[in-house]
Design a protein around this motif. Sequence first.
Motif, PDB file in Angstrom:
ATOM      1  N   VAL A   1       0.773  -1.216   0.267  1.00 47.19           N
ATOM      2  CA  VAL A   1      -0.047  -0.173   0.079  1.00 47.19           C
ATOM      3  C   VAL A   1       0.713   1.093  -0.001  1.00 47.19           C
ATOM      4  CG1 VAL A   1      -1.570   1.478   1.213  1.00 47.19           C
ATOM      5  CG2 VAL A   1      -2.031  -1.064   1.138  1.00 47.19           C
ATOM      6  N   ALA A   2       1.863   1.139   0.809  1.00 42.05           N
ATOM      7  CA  ALA A   2       2.901   2.481   0.728  1.00 42.05           C
ATOM      8  C   ALA A   2       3.421   2.704  -0.482  1.00 42.05           C
ATOM      9  CB  ALA A   2       3.945   1.818   1.804  1.00 42.05           C
ATOM     10  N   ILE A   3       3.876   1.847  -1.024  1.00 39.28           N
ATOM     11  CA  ILE A   3       4.231   2.156  -2.743  1.00 39.28           C
ATOM     12  C   ILE A   3       3.167   2.427  -3.631  1.00 39.28           C
ATOM     13  CG2 ILE A   3       5.402   0.612  -4.605  1.00 39.28           C
ATOM     14  CD1 ILE A   3       6.854  -1.126  -2.534  1.00 39.28           C
ATOM     15  N   SER A   4       2.129   1.681  -3.508  1.00 40.26           N
ATOM     16  CA  SER A   4       1.095   2.253  -4.300  1.00 40.26           C
ATOM     17  C   SER A   4       0.672   3.723  -4.043  1.00 40.26           C
ATOM     18  CB  SER A   4       0.010   1.202  -4.108  1.00 40.26           C
ATOM     19  OG  SER A   4       0.120  -0.091  -4.230  1.00 40.26           O
TER      20      SER A   4
ATOM     21  N   MET B   1      -0.997  -1.078 -10.349  1.00 43.67           N
ATOM     22  CA  MET B   1      -0.614  -2.429  -9.599  1.00 43.67           C
ATOM     23  C   MET B   1       0.874  -2.430  -9.030  1.00 43.67           C
ATOM     24  SD  MET B   1       0.144  -6.002 -11.915  1.00 43.67           S
ATOM     25  CE  MET B   1      -1.553  -6.360 -11.918  1.00 43.67           C
ATOM     26  N   THR B   2       0.923  -2.811  -7.845  1.00 44.69           N
ATOM     27  CA  THR B   2       2.207  -2.937  -7.142  1.00 44.69           C
ATOM     28  C   THR B   2       2.638  -4.605  -7.039  1.00 44.69           C
ATOM     29  OG1 THR B   2       2.008  -0.968  -6.066  1.00 44.69           O
ATOM     30  CG2 THR B   2       3.674  -2.651  -5.078  1.00 44.69           C
ATOM     31  N   VAL B   3       3.692  -4.973  -7.557  1.00 45.06           N
ATOM     32  CA  VAL B   3       3.888  -6.370  -7.476  1.00 45.06           C
ATOM     33  C   VAL B   3       4.976  -6.476  -6.145  1.00 45.06           C
ATOM     34  CG1 VAL B   3       5.078  -8.274  -8.842  1.00 45.06           C
ATOM     35  CG2 VAL B   3       3.658  -6.495  -9.683  1.00 45.06           C
ATOM     36  N   GLY B   4       4.817  -7.550  -5.382  1.00 53.45           N
ATOM     37  CA  GLY B   4       5.663  -8.001  -4.406  1.00 53.45           C
ATOM     38  C   GLY B   4       6.551  -9.051  -4.845  1.00 53.45           C
ATOM     39  N   SER B   5       7.479  -9.367  -3.904  1.00 52.80           N
ATOM     40  CA  SER B   5       8.558 -10.513  -4.273  1.00 52.80           C
ATOM     41  C   SER B   5       8.156 -11.530  -3.393  1.00 52.80           C
ATOM     42  CB  SER B   5      10.039 -10.117  -3.865  1.00 52.80           C
ATOM     43  OG  SER B   5      10.429  -8.922  -4.526  1.00 52.80           O
ATOM     44  N   CYS B   6       8.210 -12.734  -3.985  1.00 55.56           N
ATOM     45  CA  CYS B   6       7.981 -14.052  -3.555  1.00 55.56           C
ATOM     46  C   CYS B   6       9.200 -14.945  -3.154  1.00 55.56           C
ATOM     47  CB  CYS B   6       7.077 -14.799  -4.591  1.00 55.56           C
ATOM     48  SG  CYS B   6       6.390 -16.417  -4.300  1.00 55.56           S
ATOM     49  N   ARG B   7       8.995 -15.667  -2.210  1.00 57.25           N
ATOM     50  CA  ARG B   7       9.759 -16.877  -1.548  1.00 57.25           C
ATOM     51  C   ARG B   7       9.025 -18.291  -1.729  1.00 57.25           C
ATOM     52  NH1 ARG B   7      11.667 -15.314   3.773  1.00 57.25           N
ATOM     53  NH2 ARG B   7       9.402 -15.141   4.082  1.00 57.25           N
ATOM     54  N   GLY B   8       9.771 -19.117  -2.418  1.00 58.13           N
ATOM     55  CA  GLY B   8       8.984 -20.596  -2.418  1.00 58.13           C
ATOM     56  C   GLY B   8       9.646 -21.297  -1.368  1.00 58.13           C
TER      57      GLY B   8
ATOM     58  N   ASP C   1       4.031 -13.866 -14.048  1.00 57.77           N
ATOM     59  CA  ASP C   1       2.890 -14.054 -14.534  1.00 57.77           C
ATOM     60  C   ASP C   1       1.522 -14.135 -13.391  1.00 57.77           C
ATOM     61  OD1 ASP C   1       2.523 -13.880 -17.268  1.00 57.77           O
ATOM     62  OD2 ASP C   1       3.089 -15.911 -17.568  1.00 57.77           O
ATOM     63  N   SER C   2       1.856 -14.589 -12.374  1.00 55.89           N
ATOM     64  CA  SER C   2       0.908 -15.017 -11.052  1.00 55.89           C
ATOM     65  C   SER C   2       0.129 -13.732 -10.953  1.00 55.89           C
ATOM     66  CB  SER C   2       1.564 -15.134  -9.793  1.00 55.89           C
ATOM     67  OG  SER C   2       2.631 -14.271  -9.420  1.00 55.89           O
ATOM     68  N   SER C   3      -1.347 -14.182 -10.643  1.00 55.10           N
ATOM     69  CA  SER C   3      -2.249 -13.158 -10.218  1.00 55.10           C
ATOM     70  C   SER C   3      -1.984 -12.834  -8.761  1.00 55.10           C
ATOM     71  CB  SER C   3      -3.667 -13.765 -10.719  1.00 55.10           C
ATOM     72  OG  SER C   3      -3.736 -14.045 -11.896  1.00 55.10           O
ATOM     73  N   TRP C   4      -1.742 -13.730  -7.955  1.00 54.25           N
ATOM     74  CA  TRP C   4      -1.450 -13.299  -6.367  1.00 54.25           C
ATOM     75  C   TRP C   4      -0.006 -12.603  -6.084  1.00 54.25           C
ATOM     76  CZ3 TRP C   4       3.292 -15.884  -6.062  1.00 54.25           C
ATOM     77  CH2 TRP C   4       3.527 -17.027  -6.757  1.00 54.25           C
ATOM     78  N   ASN C   5       0.131 -12.000  -5.131  1.00 60.88           N
ATOM     79  CA  ASN C   5       0.951 -11.510  -4.580  1.00 60.88           C
ATOM     80  C   ASN C   5       0.951  -9.616  -5.467  1.00 60.88           C
ATOM     81  OD1 ASN C   5       2.980 -10.403  -2.926  1.00 60.88           O
ATOM     82  ND2 ASN C   5       4.524 -11.443  -4.054  1.00 60.88           N
ATOM     83  N   LYS C   6      -0.224  -9.499  -5.869  1.00 66.19           N
ATOM     84  CA  LYS C   6      -0.080  -8.283  -6.536  1.00 66.19           C
ATOM     85  C   LYS C   6      -1.298  -7.399  -5.993  1.00 66.19           C
ATOM     86  CE  LYS C   6       1.760  -9.836 -10.947  1.00 66.19           C
ATOM     87  NZ  LYS C   6       1.323 -10.593 -12.324  1.00 66.19           N
ATOM     88  N   LEU C   7      -0.937  -5.971  -5.567  1.00 71.71           N
ATOM     89  CA  LEU C   7      -2.018  -5.301  -4.998  1.00 71.71           C
ATOM     90  C   LEU C   7      -2.406  -4.433  -6.130  1.00 71.71           C
ATOM     91  CD1 LEU C   7      -2.975  -4.389  -2.348  1.00 71.71           C
ATOM     92  CD2 LEU C   7      -1.686  -2.223  -2.517  1.00 71.71           C
ATOM     93  N   ILE C   8      -3.786  -4.406  -6.625  1.00 73.06           N
ATOM     94  CA  ILE C   8      -4.246  -4.197  -7.861  1.00 73.06           C
ATOM     95  C   ILE C   8      -5.274  -3.031  -7.383  1.00 73.06           C
ATOM     96  CG2 ILE C   8      -5.261  -4.474 -10.076  1.00 73.06           C
ATOM     97  CD1 ILE C   8      -4.382  -7.379  -9.601  1.00 73.06           C
ATOM     98  N   LEU C   9      -5.374  -1.838  -8.059  1.00 78.02           N
ATOM     99  CA  LEU C   9      -6.418  -0.928  -8.003  1.00 78.02           C
ATOM    100  C   LEU C   9      -7.919  -1.749  -8.276  1.00 78.02           C
ATOM    101  CD1 LEU C   9      -5.724   2.629  -9.250  1.00 78.02           C
ATOM    102  CD2 LEU C   9      -6.445   1.985  -6.981  1.00 78.02           C
ATOM    103  N   THR C  10      -8.919  -1.917  -7.745  1.00 75.97           N
ATOM    104  CA  THR C  10     -10.007  -2.565  -7.756  1.00 75.97           C
ATOM    105  C   THR C  10     -10.846  -1.861  -9.069  1.00 75.97           C
ATOM    106  OG1 THR C  10     -10.150  -3.147  -5.629  1.00 75.97           O
ATOM    107  CG2 THR C  10     -12.144  -3.496  -6.944  1.00 75.97           C
ATOM    108  N   SER C  11     -10.711  -0.537  -9.112  1.00 75.35           N
ATOM    109  CA  SER C  11     -11.453   0.184 -10.135  1.00 75.35           C
ATOM    110  C   SER C  11     -10.757  -0.047 -11.257  1.00 75.35           C
ATOM    111  CB  SER C  11     -11.458   1.721  -9.736  1.00 75.35           C
ATOM    112  OG  SER C  11     -10.103   2.308  -9.619  1.00 75.35           O
TER     113      SER C  11
END
Length: 331
Positions: A107-110, A117-124, A162-172
């Motif tokens: 949110v802070a970045i957005s 859209m703000t994309v986060g980093s992922c750990r497997g 490509d993932s849809s998760w771990n992304k903060l997206i403007l709903t509008s």
Amino acid sequence: MQPLVTVSVPIFKCEEFLEKCLDSIRMQTYPALEVTLINDQTPDSSVKIAEEYIERHQLQNWKIYHLEKNFGLSVVRNKGIDTAQGKYLFFLDSDDTITPDCIETLVAISEKTGAEMTVGSCRGIRLPDGEVSFPFPIRETKDELNGNSEIFASYIQGNIPDSSWNKLILTSFLKENQLYFVPGLFAQDSLHTFHVMLKITSIAFSRKITYDYYLHEKSVIHNRGKRHFDNWRTIAEYFAKAVQEEKDPLRKTLMMQHLINFKTMTLQMNWRAQNDRQLWKESYRNYKKIAPMKASDALRGKYNRSILKQELLNRLPTALGYWVFRKRWGS
């Protein structure tokens, strides 16, 4: 006043993992959350676990939505979009978790950048041994991109997950552009992300780990079969349709490059999933029918040598294509 964020979680056969996922949401440092749990008519006790969890912790802004029947993840995600009341929407899979400051960080970045859209980093994290990997890296070197041309080019180059998760997206942004998932397709993150990248004009990235992606024996990645291979063919047809309809020569070339890369990648995934010669050959034959590159485009130097090589290898006679593939990638 902090903007409301909707965290949407699918509920289907996740009883082993769900409580840990819900804990990670409840422990967020960001307080302005709405949580939507979408029940895709799961046959196990996942809904009961969710109901008891909400009651036990007296969670006022958490709600379970029940679909009429089992529709699949695409419809579940669409329900998440339609019911979201937050300024931002965040998809979280029910067998994964988010870090305590995930939403606060994104949110802070957005809010600072105004990114759609703000994309986060992922750990497997592989279960049960806990081995750590980074399977969905952000390869884009800039922290922010503006303008669709720059974003789309970066995406085609493989710099944006490509993932849809771990992304903060403007709903509008999703609702106004009608960016919904195609019903009936399995694991179609790559198609939805492609559609998003055709429209988006601003995107930002967090280098901080915000999402833990768990690899286990029930993960889709370990349980792919013919329906997934047929699904990939359908997605490739959507890419081909976009190529045919595009008027801008540069975007058309980028889309064709994306389609060729997708065919190559999924043929490798097909073999790793099943090691089945007949299933692989069926996919290979199907792919040869989908938007082959025009000889004139190949001769005009529109594509680099790697793409031309992939296209050639994906268009050989099937028996020869299989032999070459096994020489290059088979085990």
